[in-house]
Design a protein around this motif. Structure first.
Motif, PDB file in Angstrom:
ATOM      1  N   ASN A 227       0.844  -1.418   0.019  1.00 16.67           N
ATOM      2  CA  ASN A 227      -0.010  -0.078   0.089  1.00 16.67           C
ATOM      3  C   ASN A 227       0.945   1.308   0.179  1.00 16.67           C
ATOM      4  N   CYS A 228       1.781   1.299   0.746  1.00 20.28           N
ATOM      5  CA  CYS A 228       2.860   2.350   0.680  1.00 20.28           C
ATOM      6  C   CYS A 228       3.456   2.574  -0.620  1.00 20.28           C
ATOM      7  N   ILE A 229       3.885   1.576  -1.116  1.00 21.32           N
ATOM      8  CA  ILE A 229       4.796   1.710  -2.675  1.00 21.32           C
ATOM      9  C   ILE A 229       3.441   2.115  -3.481  1.00 21.32           C
ATOM     10  N   GLU A 230       2.196   1.859  -3.275  1.00 21.69           N
ATOM     11  CA  GLU A 230       1.268   1.997  -4.261  1.00 21.69           C
ATOM     12  C   GLU A 230       1.172   3.726  -4.398  1.00 21.69           C
ATOM     13  N   VAL A 231       1.237   4.404  -3.265  1.00 21.97           N
ATOM     14  CA  VAL A 231       0.893   5.939  -3.006  1.00 21.97           C
ATOM     15  C   VAL A 231       2.238   6.366  -3.227  1.00 21.97           C
ATOM     16  N   ARG A 232       3.279   5.917  -3.458  1.00 22.19           N
ATOM     17  CA  ARG A 232       4.864   6.221  -3.454  1.00 22.19           C
ATOM     18  C   ARG A 232       5.238   6.768  -2.292  1.00 22.19           C
ATOM     19  N   ASP A 233       4.737   6.208  -1.058  1.00 23.95           N
ATOM     20  CA  ASP A 233       5.339   6.652   0.325  1.00 23.95           C
ATOM     21  C   ASP A 233       6.399   5.791   0.777  1.00 23.95           C
ATOM     22  N   THR A 234       7.746   6.250   0.508  1.00 25.57           N
ATOM     23  CA  THR A 234       8.875   5.437   0.453  1.00 25.57           C
ATOM     24  C   THR A 234       9.318   5.398   1.903  1.00 25.57           C
ATOM     25  N   GLN A 235       8.929   6.371   2.730  1.00 22.59           N
ATOM     26  CA  GLN A 235       9.171   6.532   4.369  1.00 22.59           C
ATOM     27  C   GLN A 235       8.386   5.467   4.868  1.00 22.59           C
ATOM     28  N   GLY A 236       7.204   5.290   4.676  1.00 25.11           N
ATOM     29  CA  GLY A 236       6.336   4.404   5.274  1.00 25.11           C
ATOM     30  C   GLY A 236       6.770   2.871   5.104  1.00 25.11           C
ATOM     31  N   ALA A 237       7.151   2.945   3.571  1.00 21.65           N
ATOM     32  CA  ALA A 237       7.448   1.410   3.143  1.00 21.65           C
ATOM     33  C   ALA A 237       8.824   1.240   3.777  1.00 21.65           C
ATOM     34  N   GLU A 238       9.710   2.028   4.109  1.00 17.86           N
ATOM     35  CA  GLU A 238      11.112   1.777   4.676  1.00 17.86           C
ATOM     36  C   GLU A 238      10.805   1.311   6.225  1.00 17.86           C
ATOM     37  N   ARG A 239      10.095   2.045   6.776  1.00 19.09           N
ATOM     38  CA  ARG A 239       9.517   1.665   8.350  1.00 19.09           C
ATOM     39  C   ARG A 239       8.906   0.280   8.434  1.00 19.09           C
ATOM     40  N   VAL A 240       8.153   0.072   7.459  1.00 18.82           N
ATOM     41  CA  VAL A 240       7.530  -1.334   7.412  1.00 18.82           C
ATOM     42  C   VAL A 240       8.427  -2.618   6.963  1.00 18.82           C
ATOM     43  N   LEU A 241       9.405  -2.253   6.148  1.00 16.13           N
ATOM     44  CA  LEU A 241      10.512  -3.061   5.715  1.00 16.13           C
ATOM     45  C   LEU A 241      11.424  -3.410   6.957  1.00 16.13           C
ATOM     46  N   LEU A 242      11.705  -2.434   7.694  1.00 19.48           N
ATOM     47  CA  LEU A 242      12.541  -2.448   8.866  1.00 19.48           C
ATOM     48  C   LEU A 242      12.128  -3.253   9.867  1.00 19.48           C
ATOM     49  N   THR A 243      10.382  -3.080  10.034  1.00 20.91           N
ATOM     50  CA  THR A 243       9.759  -3.691  11.016  1.00 20.91           C
ATOM     51  C   THR A 243       9.951  -5.396  10.686  1.00 20.91           C
ATOM     52  N   ALA A 244       9.607  -5.470   9.406  1.00 19.73           N
ATOM     53  CA  ALA A 244       9.680  -7.157   9.078  1.00 19.73           C
ATOM     54  C   ALA A 244      10.999  -7.540   9.537  1.00 19.73           C
ATOM     55  N   ILE A 245      11.963  -6.951   9.082  1.00 23.41           N
ATOM     56  CA  ILE A 245      13.416  -7.330   9.386  1.00 23.41           C
ATOM     57  C   ILE A 245      13.646  -7.502  10.932  1.00 23.41           C
ATOM     58  N   ARG A 246      13.146  -6.402  11.771  1.00 17.80           N
ATOM     59  CA  ARG A 246      13.381  -6.781  13.093  1.00 17.80           C
ATOM     60  C   ARG A 246      12.547  -7.832  13.388  1.00 17.80           C
ATOM     61  N   GLN A 247      11.454  -8.163  13.105  1.00 18.07           N
ATOM     62  CA  GLN A 247      10.697  -9.250  13.467  1.00 18.07           C
ATOM     63  C   GLN A 247      11.314 -10.617  13.246  1.00 18.07           C
ATOM     64  N   GLY A 248      12.195 -10.806  12.275  1.00 18.57           N
ATOM     65  CA  GLY A 248      13.096 -11.867  11.937  1.00 18.57           C
ATOM     66  C   GLY A 248      12.298 -12.589  10.950  1.00 18.57           C
ATOM     67  N   ALA A 249      11.719 -11.705   9.836  1.00 12.44           N
ATOM     68  CA  ALA A 249      11.336 -12.219   8.408  1.00 12.44           C
ATOM     69  C   ALA A 249      12.735 -12.951   7.620  1.00 12.44           C
ATOM     70  N   SER A 250      12.454 -13.883   6.952  1.00  9.14           N
ATOM     71  CA  SER A 250      13.625 -14.474   6.454  1.00  9.14           C
ATOM     72  C   SER A 250      13.829 -13.658   5.001  1.00  9.14           C
ATOM     73  N   LEU A 251      15.125 -14.052   4.454  1.00  2.87           N
ATOM     74  CA  LEU A 251      15.350 -13.151   3.239  1.00  2.87           C
ATOM     75  C   LEU A 251      14.612 -13.535   2.345  1.00  2.87           C
ATOM     76  N   GLU A 252      13.915 -15.009   2.266  1.00  3.84           N
ATOM     77  CA  GLU A 252      13.076 -15.351   1.248  1.00  3.84           C
ATOM     78  C   GLU A 252      11.822 -14.565   1.098  1.00  3.84           C
ATOM     79  N   GLN A 253      11.078 -14.527   2.461  1.00  3.14           N
ATOM     80  CA  GLN A 253      10.008 -13.722   2.718  1.00  3.14           C
ATOM     81  C   GLN A 253      10.104 -12.088   2.398  1.00  3.14           C
ATOM     82  N   LEU A 254      11.268 -11.422   2.812  1.00  2.00           N
ATOM     83  CA  LEU A 254      11.552 -10.009   2.430  1.00  2.00           C
ATOM     84  C   LEU A 254      11.646  -9.852   0.856  1.00  2.00           C
ATOM     85  N   SER A 255      12.168 -10.714   0.106  1.00  2.00           N
ATOM     86  CA  SER A 255      12.307 -10.836  -1.051  1.00  2.00           C
ATOM     87  C   SER A 255      10.838 -10.604  -1.897  1.00  2.00           C
TER      88      SER A 255
END
Length: 585
Positions: A227-255
């Motif tokens: 949803n963040c990418i859809e509306v070109r909200d890169t800051q929101g997208a980065e925070r969501v991505l970092l949250t997924a990384i912190r919660q232990g998402a695998s590289l396959e999931q992140l990709s």
């Protein structure tokens, strides 16, 4: 009683003679200077380009080389000019009026020092400094992954996210097994040089913070990211991505999360968005998952304002290509999920490639859907799409506008990236990438009208010219596109060594001042060739040949150039060997 110096020290003559002469050359290329009632010893070779420092001038404690005016503190050897490197300095003793010099420099050219100079070269965007560091590290046996890591760490911290320089560096790191030592040095140097250029003058990029809470389901984070990418909200997208990384998402999931968002719209930025994502993921494989956060967040900025191809006229008129793709995408969730996919037969492979190259886009979309619904391996289908895209390059007529080479190149490298990703993931939404490539192959059809004839290998090089180096000689002339392809085909049909061709094509790329797309072309062709080479049937043999012909034609079309970059790398190598560059005309 006076203690005699140890035998390792070198006698540099009398103090009186040094005072009278102002300097004296001694064994091992060391220059001794008498200045302000002190004696100093430094390496006589200017570390910039090797000019004899005893021919320079010494004033106010600064030794100046008269070739390019590099300046050095005569006491420590430190340079005032970062592009010149410090000159090694040596301990001096005076005993009984005799000058003695310890031939072991105070500073040693250790691996850590080369790494430090590489970082400094990247920071200051100094090509020769980068080249010298690469030569020193490679000659010291430092693994290429360690050298690559320095460049990726630097490039993802400085600049506006993942860029062409980082893509080039990762691509070149991928192809190192196909190159000799000289090619390895060139590949790493070219990649690092482009990283430095892309980051020159850029401020450090500071990461945002993840969201404060824990326990958000990964599926929900994926939707938030999209949803963040859809509306070109890169800051929101980065925070969501970092949250997924912190919660232990695998590289396959992140990709998958990121690539799904990157395929929500069609063929973003001419295919570069998907290709850059693929290269960033490969970079993590190269240098380790500890760098996941810095690398993946560098991708988010690519989605700030990319071109969405479904909004382009050519995707909607005269044939509406958007609607049938959306209809196909609506069926993706109904495609069978199987534990093991069925292989596509050799006969069907040929039919699929022929259809991909046809003038019937709607029929092609239907065929792709039918193949996927049948339970066929999506990665194998993506491999056939990459093959058809490479065939467009083989058939590219040289009477097209020169800039049109980029169009067929983009389709091929994009399709290669999709193929690479689908070998590790079969998420239904990623299958959209196959369809996007299929339509690009159709849109490129006019670049094969008329089609350049495919060399059949009937022109076999003579025995005395059947060496891969001959291909380099041909590329010393402009626009030897068809001639080079005929030579490559003839060489292969005469049972020439494909690995020798791959190494030679690597040198054909790396000796040039190549632009971004040529690096993409070579790396994608090598990777696709390697996949086909695992099979021993006739279709695979022709497909592998297609990759080599495509690379040959593209690189020949873009050669020669002034070759400034390879000249710099050659200078660095010769300086490392101690050659006397200044004596040449």
């Amino acid at each position: 009683m006076q203690q005699t110096p140890t035998p390792s020290w070198i006698q540099a003559g009398t103090l009186k003679a040094t005072q009278e002469n102002g300097h004296k050359l001694i064994h091992g290329g060391i220059a001794v200077f008498y200045y302000e009632e002190q004696v100093y010893a430094v390496d006589n070779r200017c570390p910039h380009l090797g000019f004899p420092l005893h021919m320079g001038s010494l004033c106010d404690g600064i030794l100046t080389c008269h070739w390019h005016h590099a300046r050095f503190d005569v006491c420590s050897g430190g340079t005032l000019d970062p592009w010149a490197d410090d000159v090694p300095s040596y301990e001096v003793k005076i005993e009984n009026g005799i000058v003695w010099v310890n031939p072991q420099p105070k500073q040693t050219s250790s691996v850590e020092r080369y790494k430090l100079r590489l970082r400094e070269g990247l920071e200051q965007n100094l090509g020769l400094v980068i080249a010298k560091a690469v030569v020193g590290l490679v000659e010291a046996g430092v693994p290429a992954a360690e050298i690559t890591q320095i460049g990726i760490e630097f490039g993802t911290v400085y600049g506006r996210g993942w860029n062409s320089g980082l893509t080039i560096l990762t691509a070149m790191a991928n192809v190192l097994p196909k190159l000799d030592k000289a090619g390895t040095i060139l590949a790493l140097y070219q990649g690092l040089r482009h990283v430095a250029r892309n980051s020159s003058g850029a401020p450090a990029r500071h990461l945002l913070k993840p969201l404060p809470g824990d326990g958000v389901p990964f599926e929900r984070l994926t939707e938030w990211y999209r949803n963040c990418i859809e509306v070109r909200d890169t800051q929101g997208a980065e925070r969501v991505l970092l949250t997924a990384i912190r919660q232990g998402a695998s590289l396959e999931q992140l990709s998958e999360m990121m690539l799904i968002a990157a395929t929500d719209h069609f063929y973003l930025d001419g295919g570069h968005t998907f290709d850059f994502h693929n290269k960033a993921l490969e970079a993590i494989d190269l240098i380790g998952k500890a760098h996941t956060k810095q690398i993946l967040t560098a991708l988010v900025l690519l989605l700030e304002n990319p071109t969405r191809s479904e909004e382009l006229h050519q995707w909607q008129s005269p044939v509406n290509l958007v609607a049938p793709l959306k209809e196909a995408f609506a069926q993706l969730d109904s495609f069978p999920l199987v534990e093991s996919y069925a292989d596509i037969s050799e006969v069907d492979e040929k039919k699929i490639v022929d259809q991909l190259l046809s003038d019937e886009p709607l029929e092609t979309v239907h065929l792709v859907t039918k193949v996927l619904k049948s339970g066929a391996n999506p990665a194998q289908l993506a491999q056939l799409v990459a093959l058809a895209a490479a065939e467009r390059i083989v058939r590219f007529h040289i009477q097209n506008d020169f800039s049109d080479w980029i169009s067929v190149l983009h389709t091929f490298t994009y399709s290669h990236a999709v193929h690479k990703r689908l070998r590790g993931s079969t998420h239904p939404l990623l299958l959209r990438g196959i369809y996007h490539g299929v339509i690009r192959i159709y849109l490129d059809r006019f670049l094969n009208i008329p089609a350049a004839p495919r060399p059949d290998g009937s022109i076999v090089p003579a025995v005395d010219t059947a060496k891969p180096e001959r291909l380099l000689q041909m590329m010393d002339l402009r626009q030897q596109v068809n001639e080079a392809a005929r030579w490559t085909a003839g060489y292969l049909h005469a049972s020439g060594d494909p690995d020798a061709i791959l190494n030679t094509l690597g040198h054909a790329l790396l000796r040039e001042d190549a632009e971004f797309h040529s690096f993409q072309m070579y790396e994608a062709a090598v990777s696709e060739y390697e996949r086909w080479a695992t099979r021993d049937d006739a279709f695979a043999a022709r497909a592998g040949e297609t990759m080599l012909l495509a690379a040959t034609r593209y690189l020949a079309a873009h050669a020669p150039t002034p070759r400034e970059q390879s000249h710099t790398a050659r200078i660095a190598t010769r300086l490392y060997r101690g050659e006397r560059l200044f004596e040449e005309a």
